[in-house]
Design a protein around this motif. Sequence first.
Motif, PDB file in Angstrom:
ATOM      1  N   UNK A 335      43.125   2.165  61.565  1.00  0.00           N
ATOM      2  CA  UNK A 335      42.006   1.609  60.789  1.00  0.00           C
ATOM      3  C   UNK A 335      42.263   1.925  59.322  1.00  0.00           C
ATOM      4  N   UNK A 336      41.957   0.963  58.459  1.00  0.00           N
ATOM      5  CA  UNK A 336      42.115   1.197  57.023  1.00  0.00           C
ATOM      6  C   UNK A 336      40.895   0.688  56.273  1.00  0.00           C
ATOM      7  N   UNK A 337      40.408   1.510  55.361  1.00  0.00           N
ATOM      8  CA  UNK A 337      39.308   1.076  54.491  1.00  0.00           C
ATOM      9  C   UNK A 337      39.898   0.727  53.130  1.00  0.00           C
ATOM     10  N   UNK A 338      39.631  -0.479  52.685  1.00  0.00           N
ATOM     11  CA  UNK A 338      40.106  -0.930  51.375  1.00  0.00           C
ATOM     12  C   UNK A 338      38.935  -0.869  50.404  1.00  0.00           C
ATOM     13  N   UNK A 339      39.219  -0.376  49.178  1.00  0.00           N
ATOM     14  CA  UNK A 339      38.168  -0.388  48.158  1.00  0.00           C
ATOM     15  C   UNK A 339      37.161   0.739  48.296  1.00  0.00           C
ATOM     16  N   UNK A 340      37.612   1.883  48.821  1.00  0.00           N
ATOM     17  CA  UNK A 340      36.738   3.075  48.817  1.00  0.00           C
ATOM     18  C   UNK A 340      36.394   3.393  47.353  1.00  0.00           C
ATOM     19  N   UNK A 341      35.194   3.938  47.064  1.00  0.00           N
ATOM     20  CA  UNK A 341      34.819   4.191  45.675  1.00  0.00           C
ATOM     21  C   UNK A 341      35.905   4.940  44.900  1.00  0.00           C
ATOM     22  N   UNK A 342      36.279   4.382  43.765  1.00  0.00           N
ATOM     23  CA  UNK A 342      37.275   5.021  42.911  1.00  0.00           C
ATOM     24  C   UNK A 342      38.701   4.658  43.270  1.00  0.00           C
ATOM     25  N   UNK A 343      38.904   3.836  44.305  1.00  0.00           N
ATOM     26  CA  UNK A 343      40.277   3.457  44.674  1.00  0.00           C
ATOM     27  C   UNK A 343      40.876   2.614  43.540  1.00  0.00           C
ATOM     28  N   UNK A 344      41.996   3.090  42.995  1.00  0.00           N
ATOM     29  CA  UNK A 344      42.666   2.338  41.925  1.00  0.00           C
ATOM     30  C   UNK A 344      43.736   1.454  42.559  1.00  0.00           C
ATOM     31  N   UNK A 345      44.311   0.588  41.745  1.00  0.00           N
ATOM     32  CA  UNK A 345      45.412  -0.242  42.231  1.00  0.00           C
ATOM     33  C   UNK A 345      46.553   0.652  42.740  1.00  0.00           C
ATOM     34  N   UNK A 346      46.777   1.769  42.048  1.00  0.00           N
ATOM     35  CA  UNK A 346      47.851   2.692  42.470  1.00  0.00           C
ATOM     36  C   UNK A 346      47.540   3.290  43.852  1.00  0.00           C
ATOM     37  N   UNK A 347      46.272   3.696  44.017  1.00  0.00           N
ATOM     38  CA  UNK A 347      45.887   4.235  45.331  1.00  0.00           C
ATOM     39  C   UNK A 347      46.125   3.183  46.408  1.00  0.00           C
ATOM     40  N   UNK A 348      45.706   1.963  46.093  1.00  0.00           N
ATOM     41  CA  UNK A 348      45.876   0.892  47.076  1.00  0.00           C
ATOM     42  C   UNK A 348      47.356   0.684  47.400  1.00  0.00           C
ATOM     43  N   UNK A 349      48.184   0.737  46.355  1.00  0.00           N
ATOM     44  CA  UNK A 349      49.622   0.519  46.596  1.00  0.00           C
ATOM     45  C   UNK A 349      50.201   1.599  47.507  1.00  0.00           C
ATOM     46  N   UNK A 350      49.625   2.794  47.447  1.00  0.00           N
ATOM     47  CA  UNK A 350      50.093   3.840  48.364  1.00  0.00           C
ATOM     48  C   UNK A 350      49.745   3.475  49.810  1.00  0.00           C
ATOM     49  N   UNK A 351      48.575   2.923  49.987  1.00  0.00           N
ATOM     50  CA  UNK A 351      48.201   2.460  51.338  1.00  0.00           C
ATOM     51  C   UNK A 351      49.165   1.355  51.770  1.00  0.00           C
ATOM     52  N   UNK A 352      49.383   0.420  50.863  1.00  0.00           N
ATOM     53  CA  UNK A 352      50.254  -0.716  51.146  1.00  0.00           C
ATOM     54  C   UNK A 352      51.651  -0.232  51.556  1.00  0.00           C
ATOM     55  N   UNK A 353      52.159   0.749  50.780  1.00  0.00           N
ATOM     56  CA  UNK A 353      53.505   1.261  51.063  1.00  0.00           C
ATOM     57  C   UNK A 353      53.544   1.995  52.405  1.00  0.00           C
ATOM     58  N   UNK A 354      52.486   2.730  52.700  1.00  0.00           N
ATOM     59  CA  UNK A 354      52.440   3.450  53.981  1.00  0.00           C
ATOM     60  C   UNK A 354      52.449   2.444  55.143  1.00  0.00           C
ATOM     61  N   UNK A 355      51.727   1.346  54.974  1.00  0.00           N
ATOM     62  CA  UNK A 355      51.691   0.320  56.031  1.00  0.00           C
ATOM     63  C   UNK A 355      53.075  -0.322  56.184  1.00  0.00           C
ATOM     64  N   UNK A 356      53.718  -0.535  55.045  1.00  0.00           N
ATOM     65  CA  UNK A 356      55.075  -1.111  55.049  1.00  0.00           C
ATOM     66  C   UNK A 356      56.037  -0.183  55.792  1.00  0.00           C
TER      67      UNK A 356
END
Length: 474
Positions: A335-356
Motif C-alpha cells: 500500500x502506498x499513500x501519495x501526497x501525505x502532508x509535507x510530501x515534496x517532489x523529492x520525497x515522492x521520487x524516493x517512493x517512485x524509486x523504491x517501487x522501481x
Amino acid sequence: MNDIKNCGISLSEQEKYAEKVRSLIKEKQEKSGRKLLCYITTFGCQQNEADSERLMGQAVSLGYEKTDDPESADLIIYNTCAVREHAELRALSRTGALKHLKEKNKDLIIGLWGCMVTQNHRMNDVKMSYPYVDFVAGTNMLPRLAEILCDVMVNDRRRYYVTEDVTSEITEGVPVLRENDIKAYVSIMYGCNNFCTYCVVPYVRGRERSRKKEFIIEEVKELVNSGYREITLLGQNVNSYGDKEYGFVDLLKDLCAINGDFTLRFMTSHPKDASDELIDLIAENKKLAKQFHLPMQSGSTEILRRMNRKYTAEKYIALAEKIKEKIPGVSLTTDIIVGFPGETEEDFLETYKAVEKLRFDSIFSFIYSPRKGTPAAQMEDPATKEEKTDRMSRLIALQTEISAEINKCFVGKTVSALCDTRKRLENGLYAAKTTGNKTVFFDFNGDINSVYGKNIDIKITRSTAAQLYGEYEK
Ligand code: 5AD
Ligand code: SF4
C-alpha cells in the motif's frame, strides 16, 4: 463452538432480545404472507466484509432471509468505512438514495454500521441529515444486532449506539453467514495500537486485542472440515497477534498442522513486526500462500517518520528484498499513500524509486485523505491537489508497466490455481486464483462443478498488468 466464556457480550443475554425479535418478525411475516428480507452492503476492507458476514448471520438467525435486492428488503444495513473520505461520501450518498425506499415502505428498518458512524461528527451528520435512518451502531456493537432491532421494533424510535471507548472485549460464537463456500475470512485480532498519524483505524476500531488461539484453531478446523479451501486470517497488524509466549508464528504453525487440503493467507503485516521466523515459515510450509502484503506507505524516511511508521525506507527495502530472496516466486504487494502532508517532489521520487527497485506484483495506492482527529490532519500540507494527482498518475503508470512485465513472465508456464467461480464471468470465462493471489481467466467445457474448489493446472497463454489468461490443462 459451545464455550463462550470470557467473552465481551453475553450471548445468552442477547438471546432474550432475539426471542422477542423473532416473534415480531414472525408476526410480520404472517401478516404479509412473505419472508422478511435483509440486505447488507459493505464498504471498505476485508475486516468489514468479515463483520458483515456476522451481521447477516445474526439477521438470519432472527428470521430474516438474505437478499441482494435492496428494493425488496425489510432491513437494510450499510456497513461503513472511514479510512478515506471517498468511502464515507459514497456511503452517505447511498444512504441518501434510501429515502425513497423508506417512503414506499414505512416498516423498512435502515441501519448504518461500523467505522464511519463510530466517529461522532459522522454520527451527527446522520442525525441531522438522514432522519429516516433508524439506527446507527459503532464497530463494538457487532454481536448486538438482536438488542438493537428489539429496541427499534419495540420502542419505534431512532437509536445511536456509539460509545466513546470502542475497545470492547471479543465475543465468540456470533452466528455467521459466509459469502463464499470455499474461501473464508477468519479474524484473529481486532483494533490497532500503531497510531500511524494518517490513520483513523485505532480510533474507530479501538486498541489491539487478539482472539484466543483455541477459538481460531477451532474455527479453521470447522471450515476445513466443511470444505473450505482457502482461509485468510485478518487483523490490522497480524504480526503482533498474541503475546510473548504465543505469537503469530506459533498460531500459523498450529493452523498449518490442521489436517486437510487448504491454503492460508493473512493480512495485513506491519513491516516493523515482520520477523525472519515468519518469512522462513512461509518459505517452507506448503499450506502458506506464497504471497506477502507489506504496506510500505512511502519510500521517504522523513515521510515515514512523520507517518509514525517506525521504520526507515532502507529498512523496508532490505526487508522486502529478504522476502523476495527467501520465498522464491513470492507475490509481493504493498500500500502506498501519495501526497501525505509535507510530501515534496523529492520525497515522492524516493517512493517512485523504491517501487522501481522492488518491483511489487501490485500496489494499492491512495491519495492522502485527511481524517478528523488524526495528527496528520493538523500538519501543513502545501502540495496542491493537481500535484498530488500527477504524482499518483506517474506512480500508477510505473506500476502498470512493472505488473505487466511480471505477468508476462508467466506466459508459456503452467500454474496451479484454485478455481473459485461457478459461473462464467462477464468476459465469458471462469476464474481461478494462484498462490500469489493473481486472477487467471480460463475457459472450461463441461461441468464447472467438477473443478470448482479444486487446484487446477492452467497453461498461461497471455497476460495484462492485472490478469493472466490461460488454458485448462487438467
Ligand atoms: N489517506 C489515504 N490512505 C490511507 N490509508 C489509511 N489511511 C489513509 C488516509 N488517511 C491507506 C493505507 C493503508 C490502507 C488500508 O489504506 O495505505 O495501508
Ligand atoms: Fe492504520 Fe497504521 Fe494501524 Fe494500519 S497499522 S490500521 S495504517 S494505524
